[in-house]
Design an enzyme around this catalytic site. Structure first.
Site, PDB file in Angstrom:
ATOM      1  N   GLU A  69       0.823  -1.212   0.000  1.00  0.00           N
ATOM      2  CA  GLU A  69       0.000   0.000   0.000  1.00  0.00           C
ATOM      3  C   GLU A  69       0.856   1.261   0.000  1.00  0.00           C
ATOM      4  O   GLU A  69       0.456   2.289  -0.562  1.00  0.00           O
ATOM      5  CB  GLU A  69      -0.933   0.011   1.225  1.00  0.00           C
ATOM      6  CG  GLU A  69      -2.056  -1.000   1.164  1.00  0.00           C
ATOM      7  CD  GLU A  69      -1.661  -2.357   1.743  1.00  0.00           C
ATOM      8  OE1 GLU A  69      -2.534  -3.247   1.822  1.00  0.00           O
ATOM      9  OE2 GLU A  69      -0.478  -2.514   2.131  1.00  0.00           O
ATOM     10  N   PHE A 131     -12.141  -7.820  13.247  1.00  0.00           N
ATOM     11  CA  PHE A 131     -10.982  -8.179  12.422  1.00  0.00           C
ATOM     12  C   PHE A 131     -10.692  -7.072  11.411  1.00  0.00           C
ATOM     13  O   PHE A 131     -11.568  -6.647  10.677  1.00  0.00           O
ATOM     14  CB  PHE A 131     -11.263  -9.494  11.694  1.00  0.00           C
ATOM     15  CG  PHE A 131     -10.154  -9.929  10.782  1.00  0.00           C
ATOM     16  CD1 PHE A 131      -8.912 -10.286  11.287  1.00  0.00           C
ATOM     17  CD2 PHE A 131     -10.330  -9.958   9.401  1.00  0.00           C
ATOM     18  CE1 PHE A 131      -7.877 -10.677  10.453  1.00  0.00           C
ATOM     19  CE2 PHE A 131      -9.308 -10.346   8.552  1.00  0.00           C
ATOM     20  CZ  PHE A 131      -8.071 -10.704   9.084  1.00  0.00           C
ATOM     21  N   GLN A 132      -9.469  -6.594  11.408  1.00  0.00           N
ATOM     22  CA  GLN A 132      -8.979  -5.536  10.529  1.00  0.00           C
ATOM     23  C   GLN A 132      -9.776  -4.230  10.659  1.00  0.00           C
ATOM     24  O   GLN A 132      -9.966  -3.504   9.698  1.00  0.00           O
ATOM     25  CB  GLN A 132      -8.956  -6.002   9.066  1.00  0.00           C
ATOM     26  CG  GLN A 132      -7.898  -7.079   8.816  1.00  0.00           C
ATOM     27  CD  GLN A 132      -7.646  -7.356   7.355  1.00  0.00           C
ATOM     28  OE1 GLN A 132      -8.527  -7.162   6.506  1.00  0.00           O
ATOM     29  NE2 GLN A 132      -6.445  -7.805   7.044  1.00  0.00           N
TER      30      GLN A 132
END
Length: 578
Positions: A69, A131-132
């Site tokens: 990223e 999650f995330q």
């Protein structure tokens, strides 16, 4: 749909867009990007942005799948700096979003227009440590012009329109749009506003007539004037106006690091770069000027050295900037103009006359002849400065050059005489290692017809060299010039000069064989260790129609001079043995 939008669709041959059609938030986003004339998107998919990537399947956009990223946002940044148009990147929630943070801060420090789109977990999971999940809007508030968290799909068109407006108007900068997965999947009739109205946001700052007149009056009586042109000249696309203004007034021009390329480096009135690693003449000009005209410049600590009372001690300072927060922030000013520097120069040019500056110009030229940038040659030893001179002479100053951060960055600023705006792309404010290579990818994509060179160190290149996969996959003909001194060069220089030669953790002799690394990605790799080899392999690199990595093995102990040590003043320059 408005007449303007219909005309935009016709001119750009984008797919027909049905207004009022029921579509998902993901499809809404893509339609908004089409109407903003976005062509390239740099990104990396993940769970929270799968609805967006599903809508991207077979779409009009050219999506560049980076391998990290950070590579995506630096490439978008390079694209934006090379074009002046906003760069766009996409990342998923959690680690995908946080991997953008360094790139967002880089763009914010250097006033680069970006629109960063992140996914997030569904709103029902926000605050549960799902999650995330990460509060990316909260994380990025200090390093963006604005951050949006989209709660309702019906707000998305307005938010996208505002994001592009904020990113590109006034002082440019990055804007983040965080889209929860439920919003991306929600369905609503497609709309898109024609105009933007944001309460309290003053986008177009037009200088007052009185301010412009004071600006002109301040110049009239000057005998030793100097213009200090910063990154604002490039952001405002005011390079032509600056050239006309300088030539008409006969005022010499200093370019800050961020302003390089904003005035031709080969022009008779060009004095080059001032500050910590600036040249003797530019610093002497600031020390002896009776009027310093700051155009789109921050007067940052690498120029003032933090000693603002001793900076330009004999000069009245005139400061033009679109951001009123910069006026008087770092140095005391006699005259300020709040507004767009291009507009200010356009209005001033018909009214100004030549200054009585010829004696001053002669003095500056004498200094230039007596104290140019210089270094010692040493037989078959390849000097890093010679590498940059080779890049310059072989391209006649016409290439787009990006850099990482460190010694090679300063040598590039010193020895490559940039002729054109948007041809020098480097992380100035944040000093981000790993920036140079992916930024070159974005710049090359923006200008496929131009030679684009990434000048990197052997340290910074290893932070983002996985993006070799992109240049191989898409045959992006970036030329990577590694100034390889087998150490963290600028850190080594400071440890030599200020820490009694205690070289702590700067050894990079265990770096990979960069030629083999390039070849592993299917990219041409070359190496040079002498001046003769350097000329031969660089000619081969330029002749090759695809990407090339050139490992220039240079002298390890070379330092960047001139240098003004932190805390010293500009009259305390160390010129070095060279």
């Amino acid at each position: 749909m408005s007449v303007e939008m219909a005309e935009m669709q016709r001119k750009n041959s984008i797919p027909p867009i049905q207004f009022g059609e029921e579509v998902t938030g993901a499809e809404t986003l893509l339609r908004c990007l089409l109407l903003e004339e976005v062509e390239y998107i740099f990104g990396y998919p993940g769970g929270a942005v799968l609805p967006i990537y599903d809508s991207l399947y077979g779409s009009y956009f050219k999506h560049i799948l980076t391998r990290h990223e950070q590579g995506a946002i630096h490439a978008a940044d390079g694209y934006a700096r090379a074009t002046g148009k906003p760069g766009v990147c996409i990342a998923t929630s959690g680690p995908g979003a946080t991997n953008l943070v360094t790139g967002i801060a880089t763009a914010q420090m250097d006033s680069v227009p970006l629109v960063c789109i992140t996914g997030n977990v569904a709103q029902s999971l926000i605050g549960t440590d799902a999650f995330q999940e990460a509060n990316i809007t909260g994380i990025t508030v200090p390093i963006t012009k604005h951050s949006y968290f989209v709660r309702d799909v019906r707000d998305l068109p307005r938010i996208v329109k505002e994001a592009f407006h904020i990113a590109t108007t006034g002082r440019p900068g990055p804007v983040l749009i965080d889209i929860p997965k439920d919003v991306a999947n929600a369905i609503a009739p497609f709309t898109y506003p024609d105009q933007v109205e944001i309460r309290g946001y003053r986008a177009e700052v037009v200088p007052e007539d009185e301010e412009v007149q004071k600006f002109i009056d301040a110049i009239k009586s000057a005998k030793r004037p100097v213009i200090m042109a910063g990154g604002g000249i490039i952001a405002a696309s005011a390079d032509k106006e600056l050239l006309a203004f300088a030539e008409k007034t006969r005022i010499p021009v200093i370019n800050t690091f961020m302003g390089l390329g904003g005035f031709p480096g080969t022009h008779e009135l060009s004095l080059g770069m001032p500050g910590m690693h600036g040249n003797f003449t530019a610093n002497q000009a600031l020390l002896n000027a009776d009027c310093v005209i700051g155009l789109g410049v921050r007067f940052d600590d690498r120029i003032t050295m933090g000693r603002t009372k001793e900076f330009a001690p004999n000069a009245r300072i005139v400061h033009v900037d679109i951001d009123p927060a910069e006026l008087g922030k770092n140095v005391s000013t006699a005259v300020t103009v709040t507004g767009d520097v291009k507009n200010t120069l356009e209005r001033a040019i018909p009214l100004v006359t030549a200054c009585e500056s010829e004696a001053w110009i002669k003095q500056l030229k004498d200094w230039q002849q007596k104290q140019p940038y210089k270094y010692k040659t040493d037989g078959d030893t390849l000097k890093p400065q010679a590498v940059i001179e080779l890049l310059y002479t072989s391209t006649d100053g016409e290439a787009i050059v990006t850099t990482d951060v460190g010694q090679h960055q300063m040598w590039t600023a010193q020895y490559y005489k940039f002729k054109n705006a948007r041809s020098f792309i480097s992380s100035g404010g944040l000093g981000t290692m790993g920036f140079g290579f992916p930024a070159a990818i974005g710049a090359q994509i923006a200008h496929p017809e131009r030679t684009t060179i990434a000048v990197v160190g052997d340290g910074g290149f290893q932070m983002t060299n996985q993006e070799l996969a992109i240049v191989s996959q898409y045959n992006i003909p970036v030329k990577v010039a590694i100034v390889n001194n087998q150490c963290l060069g600028m850190v080594r220089q400071w440890q030599e000069l200020f820490y009694d030669n205690r070289y702590s953790q700067i050894d990079l002799t265990c770096s990979p064989d960069f030629v083999k690394l390039a070849e592993a990605y299917g990219v041409k790799g070359l190496r040079a260790s002498t001046p003769q080899e350097a000329e031969a392999v660089w000619a081969e690199a330029l002749a090759h129609d695809g990407p090339v990595v050139v490992d220039f093995r240079v002298a390890q102990g070379e330092n960047v001079y001139p240098m003004v040590a932190a805390g010293d003043t500009l009259d305390q320059m160390e010129l070095g043995e060279e």
